[in-house]
Every structure is written in C-alpha cells, then in structure tokens.
Design an enzyme around this catalytic site. Structure first.
Site, PDB file in Angstrom:
ATOM      1  N   ARG A   1     -22.614  14.251 -59.901  1.00  0.00           N
ATOM      2  CA  ARG A   1     -21.236  14.215 -59.370  1.00  0.00           C
ATOM      3  C   ARG A   1     -20.242  14.023 -60.516  1.00  0.00           C
ATOM      4  NH1 ARG A   1     -20.186   9.365 -55.307  1.00  0.00           N
ATOM      5  NH2 ARG A   1     -20.730   8.248 -57.210  1.00  0.00           N
ATOM      6  N   THR A   2     -20.537  13.096 -61.411  1.00  0.00           N
ATOM      7  CA  THR A   2     -19.698  12.901 -62.601  1.00  0.00           C
ATOM      8  C   THR A   2     -20.310  13.734 -63.719  1.00  0.00           C
ATOM      9  OG1 THR A   2     -19.437  10.630 -61.817  1.00  0.00           O
ATOM     10  CG2 THR A   2     -18.609  11.115 -64.035  1.00  0.00           C
TER      11      THR A   2
ATOM     12  N   ASP B   1     -41.879   3.670 -63.734  1.00  0.00           N
ATOM     13  CA  ASP B   1     -41.245   4.599 -62.787  1.00  0.00           C
ATOM     14  C   ASP B   1     -41.597   6.049 -63.124  1.00  0.00           C
ATOM     15  OD1 ASP B   1     -39.925   2.708 -61.223  1.00  0.00           O
ATOM     16  OD2 ASP B   1     -38.176   2.685 -62.541  1.00  0.00           O
TER      17      ASP B   1
ATOM     18  N   THR C   1     -36.093  -4.571 -60.377  1.00  0.00           N
ATOM     19  CA  THR C   1     -35.416  -3.472 -59.687  1.00  0.00           C
ATOM     20  C   THR C   1     -33.910  -3.609 -59.888  1.00  0.00           C
ATOM     21  OG1 THR C   1     -35.328  -2.237 -57.627  1.00  0.00           O
ATOM     22  CG2 THR C   1     -35.532  -4.612 -57.385  1.00  0.00           C
TER      23      THR C   1
ATOM     24  N   ASN D   1     -39.070  -1.670 -65.691  1.00  0.00           N
ATOM     25  CA  ASN D   1     -39.271  -2.105 -64.297  1.00  0.00           C
ATOM     26  C   ASN D   1     -40.473  -3.037 -64.181  1.00  0.00           C
ATOM     27  OD1 ASN D   1     -41.361  -0.251 -64.605  1.00  0.00           O
ATOM     28  ND2 ASN D   1     -41.339   0.237 -62.428  1.00  0.00           N
TER      29      ASN D   1
ATOM     30  N   LYS E   1     -32.673  -3.442 -64.393  1.00  0.00           N
ATOM     31  CA  LYS E   1     -33.672  -2.738 -65.206  1.00  0.00           C
ATOM     32  C   LYS E   1     -33.266  -2.555 -66.674  1.00  0.00           C
ATOM     33  CE  LYS E   1     -35.795  -0.067 -61.504  1.00  0.00           C
ATOM     34  NZ  LYS E   1     -36.347   1.228 -61.145  1.00  0.00           N
TER      35      LYS E   1
ATOM     36  N   GLY F   1     -39.886   9.266 -51.385  1.00  0.00           N
ATOM     37  CA  GLY F   1     -40.152   8.443 -52.572  1.00  0.00           C
ATOM     38  C   GLY F   1     -41.238   7.393 -52.418  1.00  0.00           C
TER      39      GLY F   1
ATOM     40  N   GLY G   1     -28.223   8.813 -63.056  1.00  0.00           N
ATOM     41  CA  GLY G   1     -28.232   7.343 -63.154  1.00  0.00           C
ATOM     42  C   GLY G   1     -29.519   6.861 -63.803  1.00  0.00           C
TER      43      GLY G   1
ATOM     44  N   GLY H   1     -28.527  14.026 -60.036  1.00  0.00           N
ATOM     45  CA  GLY H   1     -28.251  12.637 -60.387  1.00  0.00           C
ATOM     46  C   GLY H   1     -28.460  12.352 -61.858  1.00  0.00           C
TER      47      GLY H   1
HETATM   48  P1  ATR Z   1     -30.109   4.471 -59.972  1.00  0.00           P
HETATM   49  O1  ATR Z   1     -30.601   3.496 -61.004  1.00  0.00           O
HETATM   50  O2  ATR Z   1     -30.734   4.307 -58.618  1.00  0.00           O
HETATM   51  O3  ATR Z   1     -30.214   5.879 -60.457  1.00  0.00           O
HETATM   52  P2  ATR Z   1     -27.318   4.436 -60.613  1.00  0.00           P
HETATM   53  O4  ATR Z   1     -27.652   4.311 -62.060  1.00  0.00           O
HETATM   54  O5  ATR Z   1     -26.216   3.613 -60.050  1.00  0.00           O
HETATM   55  O6  ATR Z   1     -28.586   4.115 -59.715  1.00  0.00           O
HETATM   56  O7  ATR Z   1     -27.040   5.995 -60.317  1.00  0.00           O
HETATM   57  C1  ATR Z   1     -26.670   6.452 -59.070  1.00  0.00           C
HETATM   58  C2  ATR Z   1     -26.662   7.989 -59.085  1.00  0.00           C
HETATM   59  O8  ATR Z   1     -26.349   8.442 -57.766  1.00  0.00           O
HETATM   60  C3  ATR Z   1     -25.584   8.584 -59.986  1.00  0.00           C
HETATM   61  O9  ATR Z   1     -26.062   9.826 -60.454  1.00  0.00           O
HETATM   62  C4  ATR Z   1     -24.416   8.765 -59.022  1.00  0.00           C
HETATM   63  O10 ATR Z   1     -23.467   9.745 -59.419  1.00  0.00           O
HETATM   64  P3  ATR Z   1     -22.208   9.327 -60.368  1.00  0.00           P
HETATM   65  O11 ATR Z   1     -22.768   9.243 -61.750  1.00  0.00           O
HETATM   66  O12 ATR Z   1     -21.251  10.428 -60.188  1.00  0.00           O
HETATM   67  O13 ATR Z   1     -21.710   8.009 -59.855  1.00  0.00           O
HETATM   68  C5  ATR Z   1     -25.161   9.244 -57.803  1.00  0.00           C
HETATM   69  N1  ATR Z   1     -24.449   9.086 -56.533  1.00  0.00           N
HETATM   70  C6  ATR Z   1     -24.283   7.954 -55.831  1.00  0.00           C
HETATM   71  N2  ATR Z   1     -23.628   8.212 -54.662  1.00  0.00           N
HETATM   72  C7  ATR Z   1     -23.391   9.546 -54.638  1.00  0.00           C
HETATM   73  C8  ATR Z   1     -22.775  10.438 -53.707  1.00  0.00           C
HETATM   74  N3  ATR Z   1     -22.267  10.013 -52.559  1.00  0.00           N
HETATM   75  N4  ATR Z   1     -22.742  11.754 -54.022  1.00  0.00           N
HETATM   76  C9  ATR Z   1     -23.261  12.211 -55.177  1.00  0.00           C
HETATM   77  N5  ATR Z   1     -23.857  11.422 -56.086  1.00  0.00           N
HETATM   78  C10 ATR Z   1     -23.927  10.111 -55.833  1.00  0.00           C
END
Ligand code: ATR
Length: 276
Positions: A155-156, A107, A67, A92, A71, A236, A133, A131
C-alpha cells in the site's frame, strides 16, 4: 504432567497475546515427549520489553517465542543473533542459556515448510508478494533463498521499493500489473483480518492454475475467492505450526511430529466451538 520444583518454563511474549495458539500446541509438544515444562503466554507492553527481557533471564525461563510488536527489538536485545534473523531483521525465538541469549527467526522456515506442501520447486517461479511489513521480510527472505522471482506490492509504495533494493525483487505499483504472469500469490498484509477490509486487488482476476497463500490463519476474502476459482490455497496455520515446531527443536533438540501439534489445535478449536 505434574509440575514440581524442577518444572521449566517456556512462553510467548507479545502485545496482545491472548489470541495466540502457540500455548495450545507447544504444551502438547512438551507433553508428547513427557518434558517437565510448561509454555505460558506473557503479555508484555512495548514500554516494558527491556524489563521483561531481564525478568525472563532472572527467572530462568528457558525460551520464548516473540510475536508482534516485539520481534525487531528482541533481535537487538539478544547476545547471540543468528545470521538469518539478522538479515530478516527480527527474531521470533529466544533461547536463554548460560552463554547468553540466542535469537532466531523461524518464521521463514515455517513459511517454506508450509509452502512446499503445495509448491515444491520455487526456482524461477514468479510470485506476487503482498505487503512490506515485518512478516513480509521473513517471507521474502525465504522466497529469495529458494530462487523465486518476486514482485512486491505494498500500500505504501516506498516501503516496497526499499525492500526490493535490499532483497532483490521488483516493486509493482498495483497487483493487477503482474497478476496474469505470476504462478503464486502470497498475502502478508493484515488486510483480511477483519470482514470489512477492502480487497487488495480484484480477486476475480485469479486463475485456477495459480496457488494462493495467506499468512493470516483464517479463511480470508482472498482465500474465499481462491477457493471459488479452483486455485490451490492455504491459510497461515501450517506456517504457524511449522515455525513453532522449529522453535521447539531449537529449545529441546526434539522434532515434534506435525500431526501432534495440528491435532492439538484442531481439538482446541472444536472445544471452543462447543463452548460457544
Ligand atoms: P507484520 O509484522 O504483521 O507484517 P507490519 O510490519 O505492521 O506487520 O506490516 C503490516 C503490513 O500490512 C504492511 O505491509 C501494511 O501496509 P503499509 O506499509 O502501507 O502500512 C499492510 N497493511 C495493513 N493494513 C492494510 C490495508 N488495509 N490494506 C493494505 N495493506 C495493509
């Protein structure tokens, strides 16, 4: 189950890992089949991952779940990565064998199995995915493999654009741009884990005919709104259980019934509730 000299070891590696529900239901799965094995949490700091990997091999551990935040690196450390894991870019599930270490990603399978309980046909279904990530990659892979039309918001923004170039989806500037045209909304961001997290968009825009899934395994603000609006929704937990059931199958060749693992988690939650 009495542990003895022949007891085999499985586990989960992560950092942190104390919150993980995997030991709860994986041990129940082992018990269900009377397998002489135990499943334990291993908290491994990022800087110790290589050492831990070698240690797991040396100790004869049979398999581990992987986890956050390991990963991606777990995939590169394995000898025999599975094709799905390679495309997703993370693993995973590791299986230690005399031929080498196999790496899988379950996953995406967990997501699909959970999703199909309330949305059977995904071909041409319009989806808003929140998202970009690591978790989003597995979900996106699953959605695209089923022929869904995905609108991706992050967000990004650059990360959403990049992921869409790779997987063939449409990056959107804000969720509100497509919320009226999608049938299904799925959150893979960590926003919603904490009560104080601001909403990702105006959740009042949700409509009763839309289906909503959050891969966080609790009732997030998004899910509270989905419930209020009369949408079909899901947290989830099922995704977690189904990914774990698939890992278990890869390690043991056995298919544990959903009711067995779900029952273990429900009992555990009840015990915790009474224990305060
Ligand atoms: P995971 O493996 O759980 O997906 P990660 O790779 O760190 O974890 O990705 C986290 C995701 O949550 C990303 O899409 C992140 O957005 P950014 O790419 O802009 O960082 C998003 N995220 C985390 N906190 C957030 C928030 N408060 N508002 C919006 N998006 C958020």
């Amino acid at each position: 189950m009495t542990f003895d000299g022949k007891t085999e070891v499985y586990g989960v590696i992560g950092y942190p890992v104390k919150h993980s529900l995997s030991p709860v239901f994986q041990n129940r799965a082992l018990k269900h089949f009377s397998i002489n094995a135990v499943y334990v949490p291993f908290e491994v700091k990022p800087e110790d991952l290589e050492k831990a990997f070698e240690g797991l091999k040396a100790l004869g551990v049979r398999g581990v779940n992987v986890t956050l935040p390991h990963k991606e690196r777990a995939l590169t450390l394995a000898d025999i990565p599975d094709a799905h894991a390679k495309t997703i870019g993370s693993a995973n599930t590791l299986k230690f064998t005399p031929e080498g270490v196999y790496a899988y990603n379950t996953d995406w399978i967990g997501f699909l199995k959970a999703l199909k309980k309330f949305l059977q046909e995904l071909r041409k279904v319009k989806v808003l995915l929140l998202g970009a990530g690591g978790s989003s990659r597995a979900v996106l892979y699953a959605l695209k493999s089923e022929g869904a039309e995905v609108y991706l918001w992050n967000r990004t923004e650059e990360k959403a654009v990049k992921l869409c170039e790779e997987f063939g989806c449409t990056a959107v500037r804000k969720p509100e741009d497509v919320i009226d045209v999608v049938e299904f909304v799925v959150n893979t961001t960590s926003a919603g884990l904490k009560e104080e997290d601001p909403p990702l968009f105006d959740y009042n825009l949700l409509k009763p005919e839309q289906k909503v899934m959050d891969i966080i395994y609790k009732e997030t603000e998004l899910l509270k709104f989905a419930k209020k609006k009369g949408c079909l929704f899901q947290d989830g937990l099922d995704m977690l259980l189904y990914q774990g059931m698939e890992s278990f199958r890869l390690w043991t060749g056995l298919e544990v019934p959903y009711e067995v693992v779900k029952g273990a988690v429900l009992e555990y939650k009840k015990e915790k509730l009474y224990a305060g």
